[in-house]
Design an enzyme around this catalytic site. Structure first.
Site, PDB file in Angstrom:
ATOM      1  N   ASP A   1       0.863  -1.171   0.000  1.00 30.25           N
ATOM      2  CA  ASP A   1       0.000   0.000   0.000  1.00 30.25           C
ATOM      3  C   ASP A   1       0.913   1.240   0.000  1.00 30.25           C
ATOM      4  O   ASP A   1       2.140   1.140   0.077  1.00 30.25           O
ATOM      5  CB  ASP A   1      -0.970   0.003   1.189  1.00 30.25           C
ATOM      6  CG  ASP A   1      -2.198   0.876   0.888  1.00 30.25           C
ATOM      7  OD1 ASP A   1      -2.137   1.716  -0.029  1.00 30.25           O
ATOM      8  OD2 ASP A   1      -3.219   0.718   1.577  1.00 30.25           O
TER       9      ASP A   1
HETATM   10  C1  BGC Z   1      -4.992   3.318   0.173  1.00 30.07           C
HETATM   11  C2  BGC Z   1      -5.175   2.350  -0.976  1.00 30.07           C
HETATM   12  C3  BGC Z   1      -4.957   3.040  -2.292  1.00 30.07           C
HETATM   13  C4  BGC Z   1      -3.588   3.685  -2.287  1.00 30.07           C
HETATM   14  C5  BGC Z   1      -3.238   4.366  -3.596  1.00 30.07           C
HETATM   15  C6  BGC Z   1      -3.714   4.125   0.058  1.00 30.07           C
HETATM   16  O1  BGC Z   1      -3.680   5.162   0.968  1.00 30.07           O
HETATM   17  O2  BGC Z   1      -5.010   2.597   1.387  1.00 30.07           O
HETATM   18  O3  BGC Z   1      -6.455   1.771  -0.914  1.00 30.07           O
HETATM   19  O4  BGC Z   1      -5.107   2.139  -3.340  1.00 30.07           O
HETATM   20  O5  BGC Z   1      -3.525   4.637  -1.250  1.00 30.07           O
HETATM   21  O6  BGC Z   1      -3.930   5.520  -3.793  1.00 30.07           O
END
Ligand code: BGC
Length: 758
Positions: free
Chosen positions: A280
């Site tokens: 993530d």
């Molecule tokens: C979130 C994800 C997301 C990623 C990219 C993160 O903060 O938890 O769900 O896909 O950012 O934007």
């Protein structure tokens, strides 16, 4: 017909899941040898670059692309922009490996669909798949080839803001919805220009964060992990999910992005997942903050060796991996395997043959009338009717004077919900606009009453474009009347009308990531507005927009009708008007248990039986001075007609562990209007080596019947799917007696029993 449709659905589901599971395992030798050849040519630095993903294009990232230092970019939007970045990779980098462009396509790209918890409420996997197909078509027209979706986190705590992004509390519903979303994004061929790679997230148990506080610790048993939080991921993988994202939070002491047990032992070894994994945002770097790594290099080492193939946003793999290999801390084979999975995803996506996006597609493929029609239908199917006293709804289109009250009446941005991709507020149809279009001859009085919260108007939700309309009251049938925004104004407006529609809820940026709440109360002065308007004695319909259950205990006692609309998306106002005035019928069901008070949380239907009280009781453990029941059970929702359940029949009263349970029941529309009923199948294993949930959903189907019509609905469930983990974490199907219900929700239904024999 229903019998036929349901059996076909089951057969198709099995075929798709197992068919794709095999496809997952079988690798294309021609592709594998092209990957071998590329890996042979790559320098260590290029390998580390290939497994690095960066946020956005800038002079710095463009330079990295040129040097083979980036495998994927995200948040670059528009075919012109992705093509320009791709041109650097294809024409200027040494090995000409195409970039993979990612983006959070959570509920649509530009055409915004209902938030995921809303579309999950449809219990309609075909419509959900169709909606994600539209999302894939639009996103791919904008150069995106990888959606960071679907989110498969089971959520049982509405304080957690990200409940809005998932399919609710149930592992079975989560699995069916998750698989449908994957099929929608990916289509039948990932190389198709209109398909995008799905990225199932967040692996795993993110929904179980303590206290519902985002990013918080998760400490759950292996059994709960396997029975509640893993099934949606396994189903999505069987449906062919190409990629997976690791979660932020720590799981039983090991942060998800460094968790070898989940990312390798379960995902790779037990499930045979051959796809690519990504961290993530910055979560590899955050291993130092979780304090399981001393420094960034150790964080990169932990994540890569646990099974995170690509690091997102932090650039840590690019910076650390060459030295880690050179110093012998990571074997090159581990790096090569991660690179192989990234390259495999790019081959599957057809990027080596078609790295660019046709810039003409945006014109025809984005925000088209067909896409909007699909969004409108999905929204109609997402809105749950939870109360309808004396059949107040649907309203008569001949109504003379109608009052639209509340802060969401004319608010465009908040119709879309949280995380709206490239959605624009200007595209959203507000309830006022939708109702005005539906009732050209009525007098429509509008009063906003109060702001959505005490901070004032919300432009939140990330949507760009028009701000919410000012607080005026407008008669659209000719004479316009403006008034101050106040509860008094709302009350006097209500008094002039035959019926009042009250649009309440929470600002969409109260939900989503980092948006947990300690209370479920209506924000700002909305409760005061509600009480004052209800006090006029006029018939009141509340339309609630939120990403989680809110405290509507008072409303459920004092107003005549309530629709839970979630955030319906671009077509919000049209879909709401269709339902209010009977051009569509509500058919959605609660994908979560709706608490009466915040203190009941966590409350979910599939809880275990406890030792006390000793008499059978649905909600065993409770609180003093509070009902043990939730306000609405899982699976609950009304229609504009009524359905009668009878003649439950178990065709297979005794099955072996590899048999198939077959159960049927008659469903009759004994009301006065057409309607669609979501018929649900629940099972309970009466005695097992570990305590079992009092009910588990094992099937559902939507049945549309005219008044007076009835149908026999049949369900088939593999006995193996009735099993559970024993204390040694072995999957077993305990023999003995099981209860089975064919039911309209998780606490009612027709009951029978069957035996599982050895
Ligand atoms: C979130 C994800 C997301 C990623 C990219 C993160 O903060 O938890 O769900 O896909 O950012 O934007």
């Amino acid at each position: 017909m229903v019998r036929f449709r349901h059996s076909v659905c089951c057969a198709l589901f099995l075929l798709c899941t197992f068919g794709f599971a095999l496809a997952q395992e079988k690798l294309d030798p021609a592709v594998e040898s092209r990957i071998d050849a590329l890996i042979k040519q790559m320098t260590l630095q290029e390998k580390a670059g290939q497994i690095s993903q960066y946020d956005g294009i800038s002079p710095q990232t463009a330079e990295l692309v040129k040097n083979g230092g980036i495998g994927s970019l995200f948040n670059v939007l528009g075919a012109e922009n992705t093509n320009a970045a791709q041109k650097i990779a294809i024409e200027q980098s040494r090995l000409k490996i195409p970039l993979l462009f990612g983006f959070d396509v959570i509920h649509g790209y530009r055409t915004v669909f209902p938030v995921p918890i809303g579309s999950a409420s449809s219990f309609d996997s075909e419509m959900i798949e169709k909606s994600e197909r539209v999302a894939a078509k639009e996103a791919s027209a904008a150069g995106i080839k990888w959606a960071f979706a679907p989110m498969l986190d089971v959520a049982r705590d509405p304080r957690w803001g990200r409940m809005v992004e998932g399919a609710g509390e149930d592992p079975y519903l989560g699995a069916i919805v998750g698989a449908a979303r994957v099929r929608g994004f990916q289509g039948t061929n990932l190389a198709d220009s209109q398909s995008v790679l799905a990225c199932i997230k967040h692996f795993v148990a993110y929904g179980a964060v303590e206290g519902g506080r985002d990013y918080n610790t998760v400490d759950i048993s292996e059994q709960t992990l396997r029975e509640v939080y893993l099934p949606s991921f396994h189903a999505a993988i069987k449906a062919g999910a190409a990629t997976l994202m690791a979660a932020f939070q720590d799981l039983n002491g090991i942060p998800a992005s460094a968790n070898h047990h989940t990312l390798t032992d379960i995902l790779r070894v037990e499930w045979g997942f051959k796809g690519m994994t990504v961290s993530d945002y910055n979560s590899v770097n955050e291993l130092t903050i979780h304090a399981i790594a001393h420094d960034h290099a150790e964080a990169a080492q932990l994540a890569l060796t646990a099974g995170v193939d690509m690091s997102m946003a932090d650039g840590l793999y690019g910076r650390s991996i060459p030295q880690l290999v050179e110093s012998g801390k990571i074997p090159i084979s581990v790096v090569d395997e991660a690179v192989r999975r990234v390259l495999r995803a790019k081959f599957k996506a057809g990027l080596f043959d078609n790295p660019y996006t046709d810039t003409k597609r945006a014109q025809s493929d984005i925000l088209s009338p067909e896409n909007l029609a699909t969004a409108r239908k999905m929204a109609q199917e997402s809105i749950v009717l939870v109360k309808n006293e004396n059949g107040l709804l649907p309203l008569d289109k001949g109504v003379k004077t109608i009052a639209l009250i509340g802060p969401l009446v004319d608010d465009k941005a908040n119709q879309l919900g949280s995380w709206v991709a490239n959605g624009r507020a200007e595209d959203a149809v507000t309830p006022h606009e939708g109702i005005k279009a539906k009732l050209p001859n009525a007098t429509i009085l509008v009063s906003r009453g109060v702001d959505l919260d005490l901070q004032g108007p919300h432009y939140g939700s990330g949507a760009t474009g028009a701000a919410p309309a000012p607080s005026t009251a407008t008669g659209v049938s000719g004479e316009a009347a403006t008034g101050p925004m106040s509860i008094d104004d709302a009350v006097s407006t209500a008094k002039k009308a035959d019926v009042v529609l009250l649009f309440l809820g929470e600002p969409s940026n109260y939900t989503g990531e980092a948006s947990s709440r300690s209370t479920l109360d209506l924000p700002g002065d909305q409760q005061k507005l509600l009480e004052a308007v209800a006090d006029t004695g006029k018939p009141v319909v509340v339309v609630l927009e939120s990403g989680r259950p809110l405290n509507i205990l008072w409303a459920s006692d004092h107003v005549q009708a309530i629709l839970q609309a979630w955030y319906p998306g671009s077509q919000a106002g049209n879909a709401i008007a269709d339902l209010l005035f009977g051009d569509a019928s509500p058919s959605a069901r609660m994908p979560i248990t709706w608490p009466r008070t915040v203190g009941q949380i966590p409350v979910y239907y599939g809880h275990k039986n406890t030792g006390r009280p000793t008499s059978p009781d649905r909600w065993h453990t409770g609180y003093q001075f509070e009902s043990k029941e939730p306000l609405f059970p899982f699976g609950y929702g009304l229609t504009y007609t009524t359905f009668k359940y009878s003649n439950i029949h178990v065709d297979t009263p005794s099955i072996g562990p590899s048999g198939v349970l077959r159960v049927s029941a008659d469903i009759a529309n004994d009301g006065k209007r057409d309607g669609t009923e979501v018929v649900q199948l629940y099972v309970r294993d009466r005695v097992a080596p570990t305590s079992r949930p009092v009910r588990e959903l094992k099937g559902f189907t939507r049945v549309t019947l005219a008044p007076g019509q009835h149908k026999k609905v049949e369900f088939s469930v593999n006995a193996n799917d009735l099993g559970s983990y024993d204390p040694s974490m072995k999957w077993i199907v305990p023999d003995g007696t099981y209860d089975v219900w064919v039911a309209p929700n998780a606490i009612e239904g027709e009951k029978a029993e069957f035996q599982v024999t050895k």
